[in-house]
Design an enzyme around this catalytic site. Sequence first.
Site, short mmCIF file in Angstrom:
data_model
loop_
_atom_site.label_atom_id
_atom_site.label_comp_id
_atom_site.label_asym_id
_atom_site.label_seq_id
_atom_site.Cartn_x
_atom_site.Cartn_y
_atom_site.Cartn_z
N CYS A 86 0.52 -0.95 0.20
CA CYS A 86 -0.36 0.13 -0.06
C CYS A 86 0.77 0.75 0.07
CB CYS A 86 -0.90 -0.24 1.02
SG CYS A 86 -0.26 0.56 2.68
N GLU A 87 0.51 2.24 -0.72
CA GLU A 87 1.78 3.13 -0.80
C GLU A 87 1.72 4.15 -0.05
OE1 GLU A 87 -0.65 5.29 -4.45
OE2 GLU A 87 -2.21 6.36 -3.31
N HIS A 88 0.12 3.99 1.17
CA HIS A 88 -0.08 5.17 2.82
C HIS A 88 1.10 4.76 3.25
CE1 HIS A 88 -3.75 5.18 1.19
NE2 HIS A 88 -3.90 6.20 0.54
N HIS A 89 1.42 3.11 3.26
CA HIS A 89 2.31 2.85 4.81
C HIS A 89 3.18 1.89 4.65
CE1 HIS A 89 -2.50 3.36 6.42
NE2 HIS A 89 -1.57 3.75 7.80
N GLN A 112 -5.99 0.07 -3.47
CA GLN A 112 -6.33 -1.48 -4.06
C GLN A 112 -7.18 -0.88 -5.83
OE1 GLN A 112 -8.27 -3.65 -2.12
NE2 GLN A 112 -9.65 -5.12 -3.49
N HIS A 120 -5.52 -6.09 3.18
CA HIS A 120 -4.18 -5.19 3.64
C HIS A 120 -4.05 -5.21 5.00
CE1 HIS A 120 -5.71 -1.91 0.36
NE2 HIS A 120 -6.63 -3.11 0.60
N CYS A 168 -1.67 -3.44 6.63
CA CYS A 168 -2.47 -1.79 6.90
C CYS A 168 -3.16 -1.88 8.18
CB CYS A 168 -1.70 -0.68 6.32
SG CYS A 168 -3.49 -0.58 5.67
N1 LIG Z 1 -8.69 3.95 -0.33
C1 LIG Z 1 -7.92 2.88 0.16
N2 LIG Z 1 -7.81 2.83 1.50
C2 LIG Z 1 -7.10 2.44 1.56
C3 LIG Z 1 -5.60 1.37 0.80
N3 LIG Z 1 -4.57 0.70 1.87
C4 LIG Z 1 -4.89 1.29 2.19
N4 LIG Z 1 -5.83 2.35 2.84
C5 LIG Z 1 -6.04 2.95 3.84
O1 LIG Z 1 -5.23 4.61 3.77
C6 LIG Z 1 -5.96 5.33 5.16
C7 LIG Z 1 -4.21 5.84 5.35
O2 LIG Z 1 -5.58 6.97 6.36
P1 LIG Z 1 -4.86 8.29 7.27
O3 LIG Z 1 -5.76 8.48 8.45
O4 LIG Z 1 -4.22 9.05 6.26
O5 LIG Z 1 -3.31 7.12 8.32
P2 LIG Z 1 -3.42 6.15 9.32
O6 LIG Z 1 -3.36 7.38 10.70
O7 LIG Z 1 -2.21 5.45 8.81
O8 LIG Z 1 -4.42 5.80 9.13
P3 LIG Z 1 -4.93 4.78 10.07
O9 LIG Z 1 -4.49 3.46 8.96
O10 LIG Z 1 -6.46 4.86 10.96
O11 LIG Z 1 -4.13 4.23 11.08
C8 LIG Z 1 -5.86 4.18 6.23
O12 LIG Z 1 -8.07 4.41 6.58
C9 LIG Z 1 -5.98 2.37 5.01
O13 LIG Z 1 -6.84 1.93 5.78
C10 LIG Z 1 -6.11 1.29 -0.12
O14 LIG Z 1 -5.65 -0.10 -1.59
N5 LIG Z 1 -7.22 1.67 -0.81
ZN LIG Z 2 -1.60 1.14 4.28
#
Ligand SMILES: Nc1nc2c(ncn2[C@@H]2O[C@H](COP(=O)(O)OP(=O)(O)OP(=O)(O)O)[C@@H](O)[C@H]2O)c(=O)[nH]1
Ligand SMILES: [Zn+2]
Length: 205
Positions: free
Chosen positions: A94-97, A135, A163, A165
């Site tokens: 995932c590009e976020h984590h 995704q 996921h 994460c």
């Molecule tokens: N729409 C979508 N969201 C994703 C995907 N992979 C991870 N995420 C979400 O990206 C979001 C990032 O949220 P943030 O609030 O910026 O980051 P965070 O504080 O690490 O969030 P938490 O995961 O809720 O602890 C999270 O809700 C993840 O579940 C994906 O493939 N699609």
């Molecule tokens: Zn993630």
Amino acid sequence: MDAIVKNFPALSGTDGRPSQKEAEDAVRVLLRWAGDDPEREGLLDTPARVAKSYKELFSGYDLAAEDVLGRTFEEVGGYDDLVLVKDIPFFSHCEHHMVPIIGKAHVAYLPDGKVLGLSKIARVVDIYGRRLQTQETMTAQIAKAIDDTLQPRGVAVMIEAEHMCMAMRGVQKQGSTTLTTTFTGSFKSDPAEQVRFMTMLRGWK
Ligand SMILES: Nc1nc2c(ncn2[C@@H]2O[C@H](COP(=O)(O)OP(=O)(O)OP(=O)(O)O)[C@@H](O)[C@H]2O)c(=O)[nH]1
Ligand SMILES: [Zn+2]
């Protein structure tokens, strides 16, 4: 490119990427960030291993789906009905984590005179999987690549994935599955074709 390298000295590789040493140094920083000692014996080779494994896990950046999908076949005895390749396993991040997304892709299309080699569909899933992703993006990219290169009557892509994460950290919900779909052409305009896709996908196990 020169300007980018000048403004971001870390991007010193010829293609704008950092050098192997810079990548290894970054891993050492993260090891220290995690609370460990990169100089202890067990971790001495870890930065090199991580840099090498990133090459593999993110190899999709060096590949173009269009290259893989270029080869098509026209001699298929007039077959023009739905082709579905289901349960294609993939790993992405995932590009976020930057932690794993583990799932399966199901890809169908309605040919218009040409078909693809079946393995090429799985290769396209890997090309987009081996990048940092959401995704939704990955689902749309697979559909678009097949739509653009094969120009079939329609493409349907469904991805189901877990996921890490959401499982290993944060909200900590293990076992939940996210489903995403992209439909183009007849799959988009004709609900009956969507039903046929779903039935083939779920109907026979
Ligand atoms: N729409 C979508 N969201 C994703 C995907 N992979 C991870 N995420 C979400 O990206 C979001 C990032 O949220 P943030 O609030 O910026 O980051 P965070 O504080 O690490 O969030 P938490 O995961 O809720 O602890 C999270 O809700 C993840 O579940 C994906 O493939 N699609
Ligand atoms: Zn993630």
